[in-house]
Each structure stands twice: as structure tokens, then as C-alpha cells.
Design a protein around this motif. Structure first.
Motif, PDB file in Angstrom:
ATOM      1  N   UNK A   1      18.861  60.180  74.415  1.00  0.00           N
ATOM      2  CA  UNK A   1      19.503  59.845  75.687  1.00  0.00           C
ATOM      3  C   UNK A   1      18.534  60.040  76.851  1.00  0.00           C
ATOM      4  N   UNK A   2      17.892  61.205  76.899  1.00  0.00           N
ATOM      5  CA  UNK A   2      16.989  61.484  78.015  1.00  0.00           C
ATOM      6  C   UNK A   2      15.780  60.559  77.988  1.00  0.00           C
ATOM      7  N   UNK A   3      15.206  60.325  76.828  1.00  0.00           N
ATOM      8  CA  UNK A   3      14.046  59.444  76.739  1.00  0.00           C
ATOM      9  C   UNK A   3      14.399  58.030  77.204  1.00  0.00           C
ATOM     10  N   UNK A   4      15.577  57.556  76.842  1.00  0.00           N
ATOM     11  CA  UNK A   4      16.009  56.242  77.311  1.00  0.00           C
ATOM     12  C   UNK A   4      16.124  56.179  78.815  1.00  0.00           C
ATOM     13  N   UNK A   5      16.694  57.221  79.410  1.00  0.00           N
ATOM     14  CA  UNK A   5      16.831  57.245  80.870  1.00  0.00           C
ATOM     15  C   UNK A   5      15.474  57.383  81.553  1.00  0.00           C
ATOM     16  N   UNK A   6      14.529  58.078  80.917  1.00  0.00           N
ATOM     17  CA  UNK A   6      13.188  58.226  81.492  1.00  0.00           C
ATOM     18  C   UNK A   6      12.414  56.906  81.489  1.00  0.00           C
TER      19      UNK A   6
ATOM     20  N   UNK B   1      13.835  53.647  80.989  1.00  0.00           N
ATOM     21  CA  UNK B   1      14.517  52.448  81.463  1.00  0.00           C
ATOM     22  C   UNK B   1      15.680  52.744  82.417  1.00  0.00           C
ATOM     23  N   UNK B   2      15.921  54.007  82.743  1.00  0.00           N
ATOM     24  CA  UNK B   2      17.135  54.328  83.474  1.00  0.00           C
ATOM     25  C   UNK B   2      16.954  55.212  84.690  1.00  0.00           C
ATOM     26  N   UNK B   3      17.890  56.144  84.868  1.00  0.00           N
ATOM     27  CA  UNK B   3      18.011  56.913  86.112  1.00  0.00           C
ATOM     28  C   UNK B   3      16.940  57.974  86.283  1.00  0.00           C
ATOM     29  N   UNK B   4      16.203  58.339  85.210  1.00  0.00           N
ATOM     30  CA  UNK B   4      15.140  59.344  85.335  1.00  0.00           C
ATOM     31  C   UNK B   4      13.761  58.716  85.405  1.00  0.00           C
ATOM     32  N   UNK B   5      13.703  57.408  85.516  1.00  0.00           N
ATOM     33  CA  UNK B   5      12.414  56.724  85.550  1.00  0.00           C
ATOM     34  C   UNK B   5      11.636  57.125  86.801  1.00  0.00           C
ATOM     35  N   UNK B   6      10.372  57.491  86.612  1.00  0.00           N
ATOM     36  CA  UNK B   6       9.523  57.843  87.749  1.00  0.00           C
ATOM     37  C   UNK B   6       9.483  59.317  88.078  1.00  0.00           C
ATOM     38  N   UNK B   7      10.270  60.131  87.369  1.00  0.00           N
ATOM     39  CA  UNK B   7      10.282  61.571  87.610  1.00  0.00           C
ATOM     40  C   UNK B   7       9.482  62.279  86.524  1.00  0.00           C
ATOM     41  N   UNK B   8       8.882  63.418  86.888  1.00  0.00           N
ATOM     42  CA  UNK B   8       8.086  64.174  85.929  1.00  0.00           C
ATOM     43  C   UNK B   8       8.919  65.212  85.188  1.00  0.00           C
ATOM     44  N   UNK B   9       9.748  65.979  85.915  1.00  0.00           N
ATOM     45  CA  UNK B   9      10.579  67.017  85.301  1.00  0.00           C
ATOM     46  C   UNK B   9      12.024  66.530  85.316  1.00  0.00           C
ATOM     47  N   UNK B  10      12.559  66.268  84.124  1.00  0.00           N
ATOM     48  CA  UNK B  10      13.851  65.590  84.013  1.00  0.00           C
ATOM     49  C   UNK B  10      14.776  66.333  83.055  1.00  0.00           C
ATOM     50  N   UNK B  11      16.027  66.439  83.436  1.00  0.00           N
ATOM     51  CA  UNK B  11      17.052  66.955  82.543  1.00  0.00           C
ATOM     52  C   UNK B  11      18.039  65.853  82.210  1.00  0.00           C
ATOM     53  N   UNK B  12      18.587  65.913  81.025  1.00  0.00           N
ATOM     54  CA  UNK B  12      19.637  64.991  80.616  1.00  0.00           C
ATOM     55  C   UNK B  12      20.795  65.772  80.043  1.00  0.00           C
TER      56      UNK B  12
ATOM     57  N   UNK C   1      22.233  53.766  82.014  1.00  0.00           N
ATOM     58  CA  UNK C   1      22.282  53.010  80.759  1.00  0.00           C
ATOM     59  C   UNK C   1      23.521  53.288  79.923  1.00  0.00           C
ATOM     60  N   UNK C   2      24.148  54.444  80.110  1.00  0.00           N
ATOM     61  CA  UNK C   2      25.344  54.845  79.385  1.00  0.00           C
ATOM     62  C   UNK C   2      25.160  54.706  77.878  1.00  0.00           C
ATOM     63  N   UNK C   3      25.990  53.877  77.218  1.00  0.00           N
ATOM     64  CA  UNK C   3      25.949  53.785  75.760  1.00  0.00           C
ATOM     65  C   UNK C   3      24.617  53.265  75.227  1.00  0.00           C
ATOM     66  N   UNK C   4      23.842  52.587  76.073  1.00  0.00           N
ATOM     67  CA  UNK C   4      22.554  52.060  75.624  1.00  0.00           C
ATOM     68  C   UNK C   4      21.428  53.090  75.690  1.00  0.00           C
TER      69      UNK C   4
END
Length: 277
Positions: free
Chosen positions: A113-118, A120-131, A258-261
Motif C-alpha cells: 500500500x505505502x509503496x504504491x502511494x509513494x 503513484x499516489x499521495x506520498x509521491x515526492x516525499x522522503x519520509x512517509x507513513x502509510x 489510489x485506494x484499492x489500487x
């Protein structure tokens, strides 16, 4: 043969859940075909679970590679189920044996989930990310510098997990889960509680605010420890973030893009880039 070149690049990504198996086909960095979810039969017999896996692969048609996001406990190096609860009937058996095909990549669904958001999604462009995924349970993953913090067993690193953290004299999942909501409100589903709150039921609205307060308290401590630049909220319950009350100032929450994707993108990117291998 027409299309043979394209099929050689196609990756089938699976997100194996306790209720459904979601899947999609990827090529050249993009999702180009979503497939119908298939019931996972996680509480059923080994034969039923194997039949579900094979059905997913059949409906995908031709593909060259396979990447799988799956919850733990699971042997991610060898593709073997280690779950004594969900998928209990296949505990100790391999995905390859059950499905008839091995995968090049297995990863934990919260990491996916987190890798997908990093990527292609809402965490793209950030270095330190939580999901954080809010649903039946409480999933969590963390990344810094583009790398997911992963334990020796392939699941999220122990220090970033949230579900079993000591919290208010119990553990966090006793307050932040579908089970916690249903234990306190007479309803057949979490969706019903959300609908009641949106319709103006004061008891349902208060319950969601208390759920939100517990989540924000927990994530505030998580933020103090790991200093994420962004925390992406996903999962079925995460869609109703607006019911949780005001997000505390300084808590960098974003809803999933991305939700389910998300986990499907994560499984694909893990295979494509080798980030978790």
C-alpha cells in the motif's frame, strides 16, 4: 504472433485479502486492465482457496510475470502461508502449489500500500512517509529515502507497527478497528454505522469522533518517533476520514489517492524496481 512482444512485458499484480483477491495487469509502468475481484475463501477449505487463486490467474489471460501482495504471517522469501487465522486451511503450503504458478515477488500488503502511494499516489515526492490502512484491522508501514522499513520476515519493521502497540491499557487495535466499532454500536456493518452518522444519528457521530480521537492520539505519538512528512490513510474505513473530527494541527494526514489500487501498484513496483528484494 501479434501481441507476443507486449505479453512478454505484462505483469499481473495480486492483492490477496481476507474477503477478496483484487488484481490488475500492468505494462510500461501503468495499470492497463483491472480484473474483477474474486472471493478469497480465506475461511474455507484448502481446495476452495486454491480454486480462488486459480480463477484469478485464469481470468488474467496471458502475462509474463506475477507479483503478489499478501498479509502476514507469510514467508515472503519462499511464498509460503504461515497464517493460523485467515487462510488457516493452507497454513504451511506454498502459493505456487495452490495456484499452479509461482510469483517473482511477494510483499506484505501494508508495505505494498505505502509503496504504491509513494510511486503513484499521495506520498509521491516525499522522503519520509507513513502509510496506515484502516479496515478490519490496523495496518501500518513506513519508508525513508525511498526504502520501506522491513523486518527480517518481510513484514513491516516491528518498530513501526501500530496494531499491537500498548494503548490506553490495551492495544491500539482494541480501539481502532472494525471490531472496535461494531462492539460499541448495534449495526450489521461498519458501512451502516458510517451511513447512520452521515444521516445525523448523534450516537453514530460520537462513536466516529471517538474513533478519530484514538487514531489521532496514536498517530501523534508515531509522528513524534519517526517524523513523517506525510501519513497516507487508506483502507475501507479511511474513506470516511471526514467523520473522525478535526485533524490536529501539524499531523500531516492525506487520504489515499489510489485506494484499492494502491497495493496493486506497490506489488508491481516492487517487482519492477526490486525495492524490497
Amino acid at each position: 504472433m501479434p501481441g507476443h512482444q507486449d505479453n512478454a512485458e505484462v505483469v499481473l499484480a495480486l492483492d490477496i485479502g481476507g474477503t477478496f483477491i483484487k488484481s490488475a495487469l500492468f505494462r510500461d509502468g501503468e495499470l492497463f486492465r483491472r480484473l474483477e475481484p474474486v472471493p478469497s475463501c480465506s475461511e474455507g477449505s484448502g481446495e476452495a482457496i486454491a480454486a480462488a487463486f486459480r480463477q484469478v490467474l485464469r481470468q488474467a489471460g496471458e502475462f509474463a510475470h506475477l507479483a503478489v501482495a499478501v498479509p502476514g504471517p507469510f514467508d515472503y522469501a519462499r511464498g509460503i502461508f504461515r497464517m493460523p487465522h485467515k487462510f488457516a486451511a493452507v497454513n504451511g503450503r506454498s502459493f505456487a502449489e495452490l495456484s499452479g504458478r509461482d510469483a517473482e515477488c511477494f510483499l506484505h500488503d501494508a508495505n505494498a500500500f505505502l509503496l504504491g502511494e509513494m510511486t503513484h499516489g499521495a506520498a509521491r515526492g516525499f522522503s519520509r512517509c507513513g502509510g496506515v490502512t484502516l479496515g478490519t484491522g490496523l495496518g501500518a508501514a513506513f519508508a525513508s529515502g525511498g526504502g520501506i522499513w522491513t523486518g527480517n520476515d518481510g513484514s513491516p519493521a516491528a518498530e513501526v507497527k501500530l496494531w499491537n502497540r500498548p494503548f490506553r491499557g490495551k492495544i491500539a487495535e482494541d480501539f481502532i478497528s472494525a471490531r472496535a466499532l461494531l462492539a460499541r454500536f448495534p449495526a450489521g456493518s461498519v458501512r451502516e454505522i458510517a451511513d447512520r452518522a452521515k444521516a445525523g444519528d448523534p450516537a453514530a457521530q460520537q462513536l466516529w469522533r471517538e474513533y478519530g480521537a484514538a487514531l489521532f492520539e496514536l498517530l501523534g505519538k508515531w509522528q513524534e518517533e519517526f517524523s513523517p512528512e506525510v501519513i497516507v490513510i487508506g483502507g475501507g474505513i479511511g474513506r470516511d476520514l471526514a467523520l473522525f473530527g478535526a485533524v490536529p494541527a501539524g499531523l500531516p494526514l492525506r487520504k489515499s489517492a489510489l485506494w484499492e489500487d494502491a497495493a496493486l501498484y506497490g506489488a508491481y513496483e516492487s517487482f519492477r524496481k526490486g525495492l524490497l528484494r
